[in-house]
Structure formats: C-alpha cells, structure tokens
Enzyme design. Structure first.
Site, PDB file in Angstrom:
ATOM      1  N   LYS A  22      47.642  69.957   7.616  1.00  0.00           N
ATOM      2  CA  LYS A  22      47.602  69.558   9.260  1.00  0.00           C
ATOM      3  C   LYS A  22      46.735  67.466   9.289  1.00  0.00           C
ATOM      4  O   LYS A  22      46.216  67.315   9.350  1.00  0.00           O
ATOM      5  CB  LYS A  22      47.236  70.247  10.604  1.00  0.00           C
ATOM      6  N   ASN A  23      45.812  68.014   7.853  1.00  0.00           N
ATOM      7  CA  ASN A  23      44.326  67.572   8.007  1.00  0.00           C
ATOM      8  C   ASN A  23      44.870  66.097   7.338  1.00  0.00           C
ATOM      9  O   ASN A  23      44.486  65.260   7.446  1.00  0.00           O
ATOM     10  CB  ASN A  23      42.820  67.710   7.677  1.00  0.00           C
ATOM     11  N   ARG A 102      40.295  64.788  18.960  1.00  0.00           N
ATOM     12  CA  ARG A 102      39.567  63.338  18.256  1.00  0.00           C
ATOM     13  C   ARG A 102      39.811  62.408  16.596  1.00  0.00           C
ATOM     14  O   ARG A 102      39.830  61.245  16.605  1.00  0.00           O
ATOM     15  CB  ARG A 102      38.343  64.420  17.515  1.00  0.00           C
ATOM     16  N   CYS A 126      32.343  67.756  21.134  1.00  0.00           N
ATOM     17  CA  CYS A 126      33.660  68.688  21.014  1.00  0.00           C
ATOM     18  C   CYS A 126      33.149  69.554  20.880  1.00  0.00           C
ATOM     19  O   CYS A 126      31.015  69.719  20.144  1.00  0.00           O
ATOM     20  CB  CYS A 126      34.597  68.546  19.842  1.00  0.00           C
ATOM     21  N   ARG A 131      29.617  64.722  17.055  1.00  0.00           N
ATOM     22  CA  ARG A 131      30.586  64.096  16.065  1.00  0.00           C
ATOM     23  C   ARG A 131      30.278  62.644  16.730  1.00  0.00           C
ATOM     24  O   ARG A 131      31.484  62.284  17.081  1.00  0.00           O
ATOM     25  CB  ARG A 131      32.545  64.651  15.914  1.00  0.00           C
ATOM     26  N   PRO A 132      29.391  62.062  16.760  1.00  0.00           N
ATOM     27  CA  PRO A 132      29.043  60.673  16.660  1.00  0.00           C
ATOM     28  C   PRO A 132      30.799  59.566  15.369  1.00  0.00           C
ATOM     29  O   PRO A 132      30.934  59.911  14.444  1.00  0.00           O
ATOM     30  CB  PRO A 132      27.943  60.174  16.286  1.00  0.00           C
ATOM     31  N   VAL A 133      30.556  58.387  16.235  1.00  0.00           N
ATOM     32  CA  VAL A 133      31.393  57.466  15.341  1.00  0.00           C
ATOM     33  C   VAL A 133      30.884  56.044  15.195  1.00  0.00           C
ATOM     34  O   VAL A 133      31.707  55.465  14.137  1.00  0.00           O
ATOM     35  CB  VAL A 133      32.228  57.477  16.248  1.00  0.00           C
ATOM     36  N   ASP A 134      29.641  56.233  14.732  1.00  0.00           N
ATOM     37  CA  ASP A 134      28.668  55.202  13.988  1.00  0.00           C
ATOM     38  C   ASP A 134      29.448  55.302  12.713  1.00  0.00           C
ATOM     39  O   ASP A 134      28.784  53.160  11.972  1.00  0.00           O
ATOM     40  CB  ASP A 134      27.580  55.664  14.277  1.00  0.00           C
ATOM     41  N   ASP A 316      36.055  74.294   7.098  1.00  0.00           N
ATOM     42  CA  ASP A 316      37.286  74.641   7.869  1.00  0.00           C
ATOM     43  C   ASP A 316      37.657  75.549   7.201  1.00  0.00           C
ATOM     44  O   ASP A 316      38.265  76.721   7.897  1.00  0.00           O
ATOM     45  CB  ASP A 316      38.277  73.413   7.762  1.00  0.00           C
ATOM     46  N   ILE A 338      27.888  70.695   7.346  1.00  0.00           N
ATOM     47  CA  ILE A 338      28.277  69.832   7.771  1.00  0.00           C
ATOM     48  C   ILE A 338      28.831  69.181   9.598  1.00  0.00           C
ATOM     49  O   ILE A 338      28.004  68.923   9.562  1.00  0.00           O
ATOM     50  CB  ILE A 338      30.017  70.277   7.407  1.00  0.00           C
ATOM     51  N   ARG A 408      47.436  74.630  17.457  1.00  0.00           N
ATOM     52  CA  ARG A 408      47.055  72.995  17.252  1.00  0.00           C
ATOM     53  C   ARG A 408      47.303  73.402  15.838  1.00  0.00           C
ATOM     54  O   ARG A 408      47.654  71.771  14.763  1.00  0.00           O
ATOM     55  CB  ARG A 408      45.036  73.195  17.366  1.00  0.00           C
TER      56      ARG A 408
HETATM   57  N1  EPU Z   1      29.724  61.974  11.243  1.00  0.00           N
HETATM   58  C1  EPU Z   1      28.976  61.153  11.940  1.00  0.00           C
HETATM   59  N2  EPU Z   1      29.281  59.744  11.952  1.00  0.00           N
HETATM   60  C2  EPU Z   1      30.575  59.168  12.219  1.00  0.00           C
HETATM   61  C3  EPU Z   1      31.590  60.161  10.820  1.00  0.00           C
HETATM   62  C4  EPU Z   1      31.321  61.222  11.148  1.00  0.00           C
HETATM   63  O1  EPU Z   1      27.159  61.632  11.727  1.00  0.00           O
HETATM   64  O2  EPU Z   1      30.876  58.059  12.686  1.00  0.00           O
HETATM   65  C5  EPU Z   1      29.609  63.330  10.741  1.00  0.00           C
HETATM   66  C6  EPU Z   1      30.113  64.694  12.005  1.00  0.00           C
HETATM   67  O3  EPU Z   1      29.523  64.286  12.469  1.00  0.00           O
HETATM   68  C7  EPU Z   1      29.703  65.289  10.873  1.00  0.00           C
HETATM   69  C8  EPU Z   1      30.330  64.920   9.782  1.00  0.00           C
HETATM   70  O4  EPU Z   1      29.658  63.764   9.584  1.00  0.00           O
HETATM   71  O5  EPU Z   1      28.899  65.945  10.835  1.00  0.00           O
HETATM   72  C9  EPU Z   1      31.392  64.653   8.797  1.00  0.00           C
HETATM   73  O6  EPU Z   1      32.171  64.674   9.552  1.00  0.00           O
HETATM   74  P1  EPU Z   1      33.627  64.223   9.356  1.00  0.00           P
HETATM   75  O7  EPU Z   1      34.020  63.038   9.589  1.00  0.00           O
HETATM   76  O8  EPU Z   1      33.898  64.869   7.908  1.00  0.00           O
HETATM   77  O9  EPU Z   1      34.606  65.294   9.880  1.00  0.00           O
HETATM   78  P2  EPU Z   1      36.166  65.120  10.834  1.00  0.00           P
HETATM   79  O10 EPU Z   1      36.766  63.429   9.810  1.00  0.00           O
HETATM   80  O11 EPU Z   1      36.074  64.757  12.037  1.00  0.00           O
HETATM   81  C10 EPU Z   1      37.545  66.463   8.983  1.00  0.00           C
HETATM   82  C11 EPU Z   1      38.039  66.824   9.849  1.00  0.00           C
HETATM   83  C12 EPU Z   1      38.178  68.555   9.925  1.00  0.00           C
HETATM   84  C13 EPU Z   1      36.986  69.015   9.140  1.00  0.00           C
HETATM   85  C14 EPU Z   1      36.056  67.807   8.600  1.00  0.00           C
HETATM   86  C15 EPU Z   1      35.051  67.764   7.572  1.00  0.00           C
HETATM   87  C16 EPU Z   1      40.755  66.194  10.473  1.00  0.00           C
HETATM   88  C17 EPU Z   1      41.670  65.930  11.350  1.00  0.00           C
HETATM   89  N3  EPU Z   1      39.727  66.687  10.532  1.00  0.00           N
HETATM   90  O12 EPU Z   1      37.067  65.764  10.770  1.00  0.00           O
HETATM   91  O13 EPU Z   1      39.002  69.584  10.157  1.00  0.00           O
HETATM   92  O14 EPU Z   1      36.216  69.942   9.380  1.00  0.00           O
HETATM   93  O15 EPU Z   1      36.263  66.758   8.361  1.00  0.00           O
HETATM   94  O16 EPU Z   1      35.707  68.623   6.164  1.00  0.00           O
HETATM   95  O17 EPU Z   1      41.024  66.064   9.124  1.00  0.00           O
HETATM   96  C18 EPU Z   1      39.275  71.219  11.091  1.00  0.00           C
HETATM   97  O18 EPU Z   1      41.124  70.710  10.534  1.00  0.00           O
HETATM   98  O19 EPU Z   1      39.827  72.133  12.240  1.00  0.00           O
HETATM   99  C19 EPU Z   1      38.331  70.261  11.661  1.00  0.00           C
HETATM  100  C20 EPU Z   1      37.177  70.306  12.412  1.00  0.00           C
END
Ligand code: EPU
Length: 429
Positions: A22-23, A102, A126, A131-134, A316, A338, A408
């Site tokens: 999926k990811n 997301r 969520c 889960r910010p996007v900074d 995960d 994480i 999902r």
């Molecule tokens: N973070 C920030 N700012 C940002 C982006 C991330 O602070 O701008 C923080 C997040 O809040 C978190 C950490 O960085 O604490 C890591 O988050 P990451 O961005 O790596 O997560 P993601 O890309 O949103 C993907 C997977 C998740 C998986 C995480 C960690 C997908 C679609 N999602 O999420 O998968 O847990 O990486 O490996 O690839 C799932 O499949 O159930 C799932 C949640």
C-alpha cells in the site's frame, strides 16, 4: 457497517500470497501526475486507499484503466493499472478528498513541479497523532516555491518553475521525502535531500521515477541527489511486496502456532522485525520465493522493542507485535518513537484480557496464559489488524467492528487467513 467475526484457537498452516505494498502503491500512483504519458503499475493491491486515491487523482485529470484478468491468472495476483495525466485539469486538492486520506497531500509535489501552482488542503490531524506538514512546506520553499496558508489550504506558487536546492529534513519523514523527491525531478538544477527517509517504498518510488526519465541517486541512503530534467515520460513499474502485510501475517502465525509460507515476501524489507520474531522463539526461514514462519510447541518469549525509521522496527508493526506479546512468557516493553498517539489498541486488547500498562511512549505488556473473545473496534488500520491477531487465539468469538479500517490496507484479509485454517468471516451489516 461490516464486521469481522473470528473464533479463536485454530493454528495457521499453509501459504499466504503477499500483495503489493500500500505505502509504495500510493506514492507511485501520485507520480503519474508528473508526466503526460502513461504510467503502468503492475502488482497494485486491491485496497480502499488505492480506490480513494484513484478518485483524488481523477479530480486532477488522471485517467485510470484497470487491465482485465487473463484466463488462468491467479485470482490473488495484483492488478495492472494504466494511469495517465495527459492534461492536469485542476490544481486544487479539496478538503473533502484530502481529509479522507493523508497521503493525498503528497500531490502537492508533482502538481507544483509540473504546473507551477497548486492549492492543497491541509490534511488535519488523524487518530495516530497530529502529523504536521511543516517539512513539506519548508522543503518546497527550499526549491524556490512561495507558499501561503489560506483558508486551510497550502497555496504554492513557482511561476518560473522550481529550482534545485538543498534541504535537510529536521527528522525522518517518509511522505516529505517522497514529495520533495518527486518535486525535484522537474526542478531546474540539482537538489540535495539530507536526512532523507530510507524506507524501501522511497527506493521503489525512486526506481519508478528513474524509469520515467528522472535522474536520481542515493535513494535508500541518508542523502538523495536529484538532477532536474525538463520532462518525464511514461514507464512500467511493479509495486514491491508489502513488508507490513508480511510482518502482520508472520506475527499471526507466531501467535497461533503452525507453519505458513508467505509467498512473494522479501526478508530484507523487514529484517529487523524478523530478527525480533526469531528472538520470541518463532522459526523464520527466508528463501528467494518468500519466507516460512513456524512455531510448533516452542513457548513465546517476551522481547522488548522500540520503533524506529527503516531499517529499524517499523511503527506500522508495533500494534501487531503488541498483540503477540500479550501471550508471551514475561514482560515486554514496547516503545513508540514515531507517532505520539499510536497506542489506541491497548484499551481494546485489554477487552480481550491482555495485561498492558502505559507509561508515556512505553507500553509494558505482561503475557497472560489466555485471551477471551469480545467485541472490539479500533481507530486505525494497524490497530484493527492487531485485534484480528489477538482474536485468532482468544477463546470463543471475537468481533472486530469498523472493518473499513482493515479494507484500507489489507487485501482479502479474511480469505487469506481462512485459507490457512482460521475460523474467520466477514459479517455484512
Ligand atoms: N512529521 C512532521 N512534519 C512533517 C512530516 C512529518 O513533524 O512535515 C512527523 C510526523 O508527525 C511523524 C514523523 O514525522 O511523527 C514521521 O512521519 P512520516 O512523515 O514519516 O509519516 P507519513 O509519511 O505520513 C508514512 C506511512 C505511515 C507510516 C509512516 C512512518 C504512508 C502512506 N504512510 O506516513 O503508514 O506509519 O510513514 O513509517 O506511506 C500506515 O500504513 O498505517 C501508516 C500510518
């Protein structure tokens, strides 16, 4: 709403085919926005998140064609899908679509790179954390984008196109690495992404982008270098096997006992989790075709773990491993590093009789000799499947509600488990 009904107690024996990840599938589908030519993806899993993303992409103008099955083809085989963004008809990703998933926020990278403008709704929090996007915003700004937040939308502009730059992620982020890597493929000049995510899904995306004509090196290491090109072209790419689905079934077999071959699984994608599983007393044997998991009579030992970015133990798989530890001899400490709120399964596992105490980001799990079936529900995908794993050994009947979470991210979960002897069925609402 559908539910999954399980009667615990059966060992798992047989074979489970592992689906495409999926990811990896989600960012690969999003990469189709970068080119006007078709991107053909093989081994795409049949999942609700994939369907949801298809809708989101079609809103931007991506056409989507699923190849029909050939006679004699395995019914469990992944799909082949043609995605083509000949023309981007809308550069806005609206709230009602982005808030449902997301990962759809990641369209911001390709849309901005190809069109020089886009507005993408902020995804919001969520169940597993804020889960910010900074990092996305700061990273795209480092590639020359001008970014404003207006009415809940990230409005990004780069009228003359993005320019190569250097960005160091403050902490490892899978999604921000995917997004900036995609954006940088069409930027003018060279981009350096430092402290990048090394997850296998990042490498899979890089390989697909390279097949589309991108110039990327270093994916899978801390530093990714991308030399921008003018255009990307069509390509064909096969989605890598799902390491989280693999780990989930491996833990299910460790939990129930039995002997199962996970066909198509690749051990190197989840070595840290397999090493931990071996320490619990489970047999793990990998080969070129897949991974054999067995536990016949050996007691389950408690093993402590902390989640970490790849190659560490994946967040995960944290909930699934916790389910396993509820029946192990001794006490295991599971530390989540994480996400700040990824322990919602604890209360539900307790309903089945698990003994777990929480201490901030640590859960102390003391094994019990038996679990008892109950009605449970969870608020996210991996938490839901941890309840299924516990239900497979719980005495009597367990009903897992809110099955849409499972749909999902797990393709035909109940069929795959039932084929190995589990008493499990879907009850339609
Ligand atoms: N973070 C920030 N700012 C940002 C982006 C991330 O602070 O701008 C923080 C997040 O809040 C978190 C950490 O960085 O604490 C890591 O988050 P990451 O961005 O790596 O997560 P993601 O890309 O949103 C993907 C997977 C998740 C998986 C995480 C960690 C997908 C679609 N999602 O999420 O998968 O847990 O990486 O490996 O690839 C799932 O499949 O159930 C799932 C949640």
């Amino acid at each position: 709403m559908d539910a999954i009904r399980i009667v615990g107690g059966a060992k798992l024996n047989g074979e489970i085919p592992i689906s495409g990840a999926k990811n990896a599938a989600l960012p690969l589908m999003i990469a189709s926005l970068l080119s006007e030519e078709p991107l053909i993806l093989d081994n795409l899993p049949r999942l609700r998140d994939v369907q949801q993303l298809q809708q989101i992409l079609s809103n931007h103008g991506v056409s989507y064609m699923i190849e029909g099955k050939r006679p004699g083809q395995d019914t469990m085989a992944g799909q082949t899908v043609h995605l083509q963004a000949e023309e981007i008809i809308d550069t806005c990703a609206p709230y009602d679509l982005v808030s449902k998933m997301r990962a759809s926020f990641w369209v911001i990278g390709p849309l901005l790179a190809r069109m020089g403008h886009c507005s993408v709704s902020l995804p919001g929090g969520c169940a597993i954390g804020t889960r910010p996007v900074d990092f996305f915003i700061d990273g795209l700004a480092a590639l020359g984008a001008k970014i404003e937040i207006e009415n809940g939308y990230v409005v990004a502009d780069a009228p003359g196109g993005l320019v190569g730059g250097e960005f160091t992620f403050p902490r490892i982020s899978v999604g921000a690495t995917h997004t900036l890597m995609m954006a940088a493929t069409l930027a003018k000049g060279t981009t350096l992404l430092k402290q990048a995510a090394k997850e296998p899904e990042v490498v899979d995306l890089a390989e697909c982008l390279i097949a589309m004509g991108a110039r990327i090196s270093g994916a899978g290491t801390d530093t990714i270098t991308i030399e921008g090109v003018e255009k990307l072209h069509g390509a064909r790419h096969s989605v890598l096997p799902d390491r989280i689905e693999t780990g989930t079934y491996a833990m299910a077999v460790a939990m129930t006992g039995g002997d199962v071959f996970l066909r198509g699984a690749r051990a190197e994608l989840l070595q840290s989790a397999l090493d931990i599983l071996s320490q619990t007393g489970t047999t793990v044997e990998s080969s070129a075709d897949g991974i054999r998991i067995a536990r016949n009579g050996a007691p389950l030992k408690a093993v402590s773990v902390a989640t970490d970015p790849y190659p560490g133990f994946p967040t995960d798989l944290q909930a699934q491993f916790m389910a396993l530890m509820t029946m192990a001899e001794g006490t295991a400490t599971i530390t989540e590093t994480i996400f700040e709120n990824r322990f919602m399964h604890v209360q539900e596992l307790a309903r089945l009789g698990a003994k777990i105490s929480l201490d901030g980001q640590k859960a102390h799990v003391t094994g019990v000799s038996k679990l008892k079936g109950a009605q449970v529900m969870a608020t996210d995908l991996r938490a839901s499947v941890s309840l299924v794993i516990a239900g497979l050994v719980a005495e009597g009947e367990t009903k897992v509600n809110r099955v849409y979470h499972l749909d999902r991210g797990f393709e035909r979960l109940e069929d795959k488990l039932a084929a190995c002897g589990a008493t499990i069925e879907r009850i339609s609402a």
